[in-house]
Scaffold this motif. Sequence first.
Motif, short mmCIF file in Angstrom:
data_model
loop_
_atom_site.label_atom_id
_atom_site.label_comp_id
_atom_site.label_asym_id
_atom_site.label_seq_id
_atom_site.Cartn_x
_atom_site.Cartn_y
_atom_site.Cartn_z
N GLU A 65 32.90 37.42 45.34
CA GLU A 65 31.85 38.01 44.80
C GLU A 65 33.45 38.85 43.86
N ALA A 66 34.27 39.30 44.33
CA ALA A 66 35.20 39.98 43.51
C ALA A 66 35.93 39.16 42.04
N ASP A 67 35.87 38.41 43.09
CA ASP A 67 36.86 36.71 42.21
C ASP A 67 35.34 36.43 40.73
N ALA A 68 34.52 36.40 41.44
CA ALA A 68 32.95 36.59 39.79
C ALA A 68 33.28 37.14 39.06
N ILE A 69 33.37 38.49 39.46
CA ILE A 69 33.59 39.51 39.52
C ILE A 69 34.54 40.05 37.96
N ALA A 70 35.70 39.14 38.20
CA ALA A 70 36.65 39.12 37.83
C ALA A 70 36.68 38.10 36.83
N ASP A 71 35.94 36.90 36.92
CA ASP A 71 35.74 35.72 35.77
C ASP A 71 34.76 36.37 34.93
N ALA A 72 33.63 37.33 35.15
CA ALA A 72 32.96 37.51 34.03
C ALA A 72 33.41 38.33 33.47
N TRP A 73 34.48 39.53 33.86
CA TRP A 73 35.06 40.64 33.13
C TRP A 73 35.71 39.51 31.85
N LEU A 74 36.53 38.64 32.73
CA LEU A 74 37.16 37.49 31.77
C LEU A 74 36.41 37.27 29.97
N ASP A 75 34.89 36.75 30.75
CA ASP A 75 34.69 36.03 29.96
C ASP A 75 34.16 37.51 29.15
N ALA A 76 33.78 38.89 29.17
CA ALA A 76 33.58 39.76 28.26
C ALA A 76 34.60 40.28 27.35
N GLY A 77 35.78 39.86 28.15
CA GLY A 77 36.75 40.79 27.36
C GLY A 77 37.36 39.56 26.17
N GLU A 78 36.68 37.96 26.94
CA GLU A 78 37.07 37.44 25.28
C GLU A 78 35.84 37.29 24.37
N ARG A 79 34.67 37.83 24.19
CA ARG A 79 33.92 37.77 24.33
C ARG A 79 33.38 39.35 22.69
N THR A 80 34.77 40.11 23.50
CA THR A 80 34.74 40.91 22.84
C THR A 80 35.77 40.93 21.88
N GLN A 81 36.80 40.76 22.25
CA GLN A 81 37.78 40.46 21.16
C GLN A 81 37.97 39.87 19.87
N ALA A 82 36.41 38.66 20.77
CA ALA A 82 36.06 38.04 19.48
C ALA A 82 35.03 38.41 18.47
N ALA A 83 34.62 39.11 18.68
CA ALA A 83 33.78 40.37 17.93
C ALA A 83 34.23 40.75 16.77
N MET A 84 35.87 42.22 17.60
CA MET A 84 36.41 43.31 17.03
C MET A 84 37.52 42.24 16.84
N ASN A 85 37.48 41.18 16.74
CA ASN A 85 39.38 41.29 16.34
C ASN A 85 40.06 41.58 16.71
N ILE A 86 40.72 41.66 18.26
CA ILE A 86 41.56 42.33 19.27
C ILE A 86 42.44 41.30 19.60
N PRO A 87 43.18 41.05 19.02
CA PRO A 87 44.80 40.59 19.78
C PRO A 87 44.89 40.65 21.10
N ALA A 88 44.88 39.35 21.49
CA ALA A 88 44.98 38.83 23.34
C ALA A 88 45.83 40.15 23.91
N ALA A 89 47.00 40.02 23.01
CA ALA A 89 48.47 40.99 23.32
C ALA A 89 48.05 42.82 23.57
N THR A 90 47.17 42.86 22.30
CA THR A 90 46.81 44.22 22.22
C THR A 90 46.08 44.08 23.45
N TRP A 91 44.84 43.31 23.65
CA TRP A 91 43.75 43.93 24.94
C TRP A 91 44.38 44.05 26.02
N GLU A 92 46.10 42.99 26.18
CA GLU A 92 45.97 43.06 27.54
C GLU A 92 47.18 44.92 28.15
N ARG A 93 47.52 45.29 26.80
CA ARG A 93 47.54 46.30 26.83
C ARG A 93 46.65 47.92 27.47
N MET A 94 45.72 47.32 26.71
CA MET A 94 44.63 48.40 26.99
C MET A 94 44.72 48.54 28.28
#
Length: 108
Positions: free
Chosen positions: A64-93
């Motif tokens: 279940e923890a792996d599924a949560i982590a995978d879904a979190w990555l998806d949500a993060g990618e969708r958020t980055q795309a919607a808000m134009n956040i560079p991956a490097a910036t996201w990773e530092r947050m």
Amino acid sequence: MTLQTMFKKTKGGSSFKNTRVSSGDAEKKQLLEELGYTFDSVTKKSGWSWSTSTGGSGQNQPTEADAIADAWLDAGERTQAAMNIPAATWERMSSKEQAELVSEALSG
């Protein structure tokens, strides 16, 4: 924290192992569920999957923890795309900052 059961293969066949989802994962799961993500384990042997109205996990995750982590990555990618956040910036947050942005970008 909730107690979850996962499937574990051993040399002698199959056995079940109890694992706990960390409090950080539980918080992420709660936020993701509020945003429309669902988590499911059809059988203990099949692993865990997640889905949303726009997609889902490409394959089952072993825990279940792996599924949560995978879904979190998806949500993060969708958020980055919607808000134009560079991956490097996201990773530092921090996780808290990411959670606030995920909630803002994907709610509603």
